[in-house]
Enzyme design. Structure first.
Site, PDB file in Angstrom:
ATOM      1  N   GLU A 437       0.804  -1.225   0.000  1.00  0.00           N
ATOM      2  CA  GLU A 437       0.000   0.000   0.000  1.00  0.00           C
ATOM      3  C   GLU A 437       0.837   1.277   0.000  1.00  0.00           C
ATOM      4  OE1 GLU A 437      -3.002  -0.049   3.036  1.00  0.00           O
ATOM      5  OE2 GLU A 437      -3.940  -1.846   2.226  1.00  0.00           O
ATOM      6  N   GLU A 512      -4.205  -8.962   1.138  1.00  0.00           N
ATOM      7  CA  GLU A 512      -4.751  -8.555   2.450  1.00  0.00           C
ATOM      8  C   GLU A 512      -6.262  -8.433   2.325  1.00  0.00           C
ATOM      9  OE1 GLU A 512      -2.363  -5.552   4.481  1.00  0.00           O
ATOM     10  OE2 GLU A 512      -4.215  -4.825   5.394  1.00  0.00           O
TER      11      GLU A 512
HETATM   12  C1  GAL Z   1      -4.342  -2.012   5.644  1.00  0.00           C
HETATM   13  C2  GAL Z   1      -2.854  -1.964   6.010  1.00  0.00           C
HETATM   14  C3  GAL Z   1      -2.609  -2.689   7.309  1.00  0.00           C
HETATM   15  C4  GAL Z   1      -3.615  -2.284   8.350  1.00  0.00           C
HETATM   16  C5  GAL Z   1      -4.989  -2.580   7.820  1.00  0.00           C
HETATM   17  C6  GAL Z   1      -6.104  -2.307   8.809  1.00  0.00           C
HETATM   18  O1  GAL Z   1      -4.666  -1.052   4.718  1.00  0.00           O
HETATM   19  O2  GAL Z   1      -2.099  -2.566   5.006  1.00  0.00           O
HETATM   20  O3  GAL Z   1      -1.313  -2.427   7.765  1.00  0.00           O
HETATM   21  O4  GAL Z   1      -3.451  -0.940   8.626  1.00  0.00           O
HETATM   22  O5  GAL Z   1      -5.198  -1.775   6.694  1.00  0.00           O
HETATM   23  O6  GAL Z   1      -7.337  -2.605   8.226  1.00  0.00           O
END
Ligand code: GAL
Length: 812
Positions: A437, A512
């Site tokens: 990200e 993710e």
């Molecule tokens: C994502 C990020 C993670 C965490 C997560 C929480 O965007 O990559 O590190 O912050 O969100 O939902």
């Protein structure tokens, strides 16, 4: 003063019945001294920056904390791994950084807490002189500077990569030596709790002058050839003698039992003074046993370097024989079999200990994930400790290994290079991740160029694997996604179908997903104490429930599966709340590894076991007649729910779904019954009595008396009938006796708890949060019995005895 002596002696390995002198790699975690410095005051920082220093004259260091003669008598004695941040007080400050990092009083606003000094004394036997000595640090958070006997030997900006320092010239043989380390945790690297200090192992290594380079010097990869495997070896050898040398290099392959199976051909070596050369070799391993998730079979390659016929170096490396394939239409294949990635993304901290996990905890955590049915872990968003990878290799867990930043300046290129060189032999790693990200970069041409640089570096250093990038930009191709071999989706799955249609040749993985928030054992939203109901129902705007993403992934062969954010809660990022919350709600398990309701969703659809689970608990005294939402997770064909023997109806269990009932509360027993493959599966929750006795449940009963082993003891309260009381909140006190074992931390998974995870006044205690707490014990060094006693007012106490033994069995 305790004089911490370490006598290095040459140790041998047994090759064909001959005991050979070889390298000696040793952890030096015991007996360090620690003191906070100060980023705002040189005098409180042990004159750092105001004295004549080793930066102006080599070895000049009088009056500083890195001088040999510095008096550290009043410093705190610590053993590594050590995280000083976890014991600091919580402090509320209304800013994003504090919120993201868990409100610990560390960082730019707290100069008095953000510098840490360490000192360690050791001795080296004069008999060991004549070789090379190297210091290796596996993780210091962060910006560490290292001196040996007052000589500055180097530093490491990263809080996550390993660093090695050749300290040969600075050793005082037969005398006291001092390693001093200044750690500056003022800056953050991430947006989550990162700890502070020497939170991973430190090694003092000795090599003979002709040796295989220590960091990634033996690279082993395999290619399958029918039933056999071609083992491809690349060995970097260095000559630090004062003369040119000739020698030989050969490699043996050993099976799991330590039996030599194959012997490579012997390669002649010829190296000039200070020359480093790379040698390629390969051998055929007949009838290779494949390594898979159920049987993570590990072989061992041992490279032997000889000079005048004598072995002068030997390097053992564990490896596995397996194939990975990433298919644009069919997803991921392990050894030719389709495997959906049922993964979690995880940070590295745990209850009680912060970022300083004893190795056993790595196995404990990976074991919990595996039990749930997970088969993969992503090391978000940084290089992991090597022991996490060892645990994954041994237990059968795939790893997506991630570097800290997507950028290619020399610092970050080096970080990625070091990561690959260190980790590439671990058979568990199936994918490298070049970043996560990067919202300033990911859609740009610069991002594309940086990504290409890192991908080429990865291909050069590890041609056996490929890379992905965790992009949170849905159906966007421009930038990093144009060049990345495997497209990673962070959330935004509504853009995935179109992306796949438009770019059908790029395999896709959910780097993710989820980010569902829940608080263990809480079933009603609580905006005062900042708790989220423990169902799979609440998520921030970018995220989804577990059920949504997994149903999406399960239906699409081309979508490889993904990494749920996160397996465990972690400190920091208390979304959707702020203070007084200090840790996240994202975990499928809490900070201690206690399962939340969503755990049973994954358990039902990811594992092969028959699963039945009911939420909430059934202790709602005073709420008789009120409606409760009952959530059943199961993988049986259908489920019938009974309240005190009365059926509340039978429902068909939707594939990859869950069932809900609205039930008027009446004390007693709520039971769910279903059938899977003709077998009856039941689960019940019962209204319990008041807490009557504390109960201690250790993760094992025997510890190694090596001062490094650990045991996790889970704490609960039971009623008179021995049933765990799910809403118990007793404050429990702990006493540990015996054989130098020590409690190293306590926790309870409460995201709003401001109780200390560390013992402040030799008075270990922790309240139960929704019936549970945890104590982590580090083993001592004598064999014998250790006793843990837990007591609380108004309830009976509890004791357990654990054995601590000397491991005399040979370690293979
Ligand atoms: C994502 C990020 C993670 C965490 C997560 C929480 O965007 O990559 O590190 O912050 O969100 O939902």
């Amino acid at each position: 003063m305790v004089f911490a002596a370490l006598l290095l002696t040459l140790s041998g390995i047994n090759v064909y019945g001959q005991n050979v002198i070889t390298r000696n790699e040793r952890k030096i975690d015991a007996d360090w001294k620690f003191h906070l410095g100060n980023a705002a005051s040189p005098t409180l920082d042990f004159n750092y920056g105001i004295n004549e220093t080793s930066f102006s004259k080599a070895g000049g260091a009088n009056g500083t904390a890195y001088a040999i003669r510095f008096n550290d008598r009043n410093w705190q004695k610590v053993d590594l791994p050590h995280d000083w941040a976890v014991g600091l007080p919580f402090d509320y400050m209304d800013n994003g950084d504090q919120n993201a990092h868990g409100y610990k009083a560390i960082g730019g606003h707290y100069p008095q807490n953000s510098i840490g000094w360490y000192r360690k004394e050791f001795e080296v036997d004069p008999a060991d002189s004549g070789g090379r000595f190297e210091l290796r640090t596996d993780g210091i958070y962060r910006d560490s500077k290292v001196w040996v006997n007052g000589y500055y030997v180097g530093g490491n900006y990263s809080g996550y990569t390993s660093a090695t320092y050749d300290i040969t010239d600075f050793i005082r043989f037969g005398k006291k030596n001092v390693i001093a380390v200044r750690v500056d945790a003022t800056h953050y690297e991430g947006w989550f709790y990162e700890g502070a200090g020497i939170y991973r192992h430190v090694w003092l290594n000795r090599y003979n002058n002709l040796h295989v380079v220590s960091q990634g010097g033996l690279y082993v990869r395999t290619e399958n050839k029918g039933k056999d495997a071609n083992v491809i070896l690349k060995t970097e050898v260095i000559n630090k003698n004062t003369h040119a040398v000739k020698g030989t290099l050969e490699t043996l392959i050993l099976n799991r039992e330590g039996k030599v199976l194959v012997h490579s051909k012997v390669i002649p070596l010829a190296l000039d003074i200070n020359e480093q050369k790379s040698y390629n070799n390969s051998l055929l391993l007949p009838n290779a046993q494949l390594s898979n998730l159920d049987n993570p079979y590990l072989y061992r390659a041992v490279a032997l370097v000889r000079e005048n016929g004598q072995v002068v170096d030997s390097v053992p490396v564990r490896f596995g024989v397996r194939t990975f394939a990433f298919d644009k239409d069919k997803g991921f294949f392990l050894n030719g079999k389709s495997v959906k990635i049922k993964g979690t993304s995880d940070h590295q901290d745990h209850a009680g200990v912060g970022a300083a996990l004893l190795d056993y905890l790595q196995y404990y955590r990976i074991g919990l994930l595996k039990q749930m049915g997970s088969n993969a872990i992503r090391t978000t968003h940084n290089p992991p400790t090597p022991e996490l990878l060892d645990a994954c290799d041994s237990l059968g867990m795939l790893v997506m290994d991630e570097t800290r930043l997507l950028t290619s300046g020399s610092e970050y290129e080096k970080e990625f290079r070091d990561l690959i060189l260190r980790d590439r032999n671990h058979p568990s790693i199936f994918l490298w991740s070049i970043g996560n990200e990067e919202h300033y970069t990911q859609r740009t041409d610069i991002g594309k160029r940086i990504a290409l640089n890192q991908i080429l570096l990865q291909k050069e250093l590890d041609p056996s694997r490929t890379a992905t990038y965790a992009a949170n930009i849905g159906n966007v191709y421009h930038g990093v996604n144009e060049v990345i071999p495997i497209r990673g989706f962070n959330y935004n799955l509504n853009g995935a179908d179109n992306y796949h249609k438009e770019h059908p040749d790029q395999p896709v993985i959910g780097t993710e997903v989820a980010s569902t928030v829940s608080t263990r054992g809480i079933y009603i939203k609580d905006t005062v104490r900042c708790y989220v109901p423990d169902y799979d129902s609440v998520f921030p705007p970018w995220a989804s429930t577990a059920e949504t993403w997994w149903s999406f992934a399960a239906k699409r062969d081309w979508f490889m599966g993904g990494f749920a954010w996160t397996g465990f809660d972690y400190r920091g990022e208390p979304t959707p709340y702020k203070w007084p919350n200090i840790n996240s709600h994202f975990g499928i398990m809490d900070m201690c590894g206690f399962p939340k309701t969503v755990y049973y969703y994954y358990n039902a659809w990811w594992s092969d076991s028959a699963v039945m689970h009911i939420a909430p608990h059934w202790n709602w005294q005073g709420e008789e007649g009120k409606e409760k939402i009952v959530w059943v997770n199961s993988n049986t064909d259908d489920v019938e729910l009974f309240l005190n023997g009365k059926s509340l109806g039978k429902k068909k269990m939707p594939i990859n779904g869950h069932l809900e009932w609205k039930v008027q509360y009446e004390p007693g027993k709520l039971e769910a019954i279903g059938y899977k493959d003709g077998q009856k599966v039941t689960y019940s929750v019962e209204t319990t009595g008041r807490p009557y006795q504390i109960k201690l449940t250790p993760s094992k009963n025997v510890l190694l008396a090596d001062g490094e082993d650990a045991v996790v003891v889970n704490v609960s309260a039971v009623d008179k009938q021995g049933r765990e009381v799910p809403d118990a909140s007793n404050m429990v006190y702990f006493d540990l006796e015996g054989e130098n074992a020590a409690i190293v931390g306590v926790g309870n998974g409460d995201p709003s708890s401001h109780e200390n995870d560390k013992d402040v006044r030799h008075n270990w205690h922790r309240s139960l949060f929704n019936g549970r707490a945890q104590v982590i014990i580090r083993s001592g060094t004598n064999s014998g019995t250790i006793k843990l006693k837990a007591f609380a007012s108004d309830v009976l106490s509890s004791n357990i005895e654990l054995k601590q033994i000397n491991n005399t069995a040979p370690i293979k």
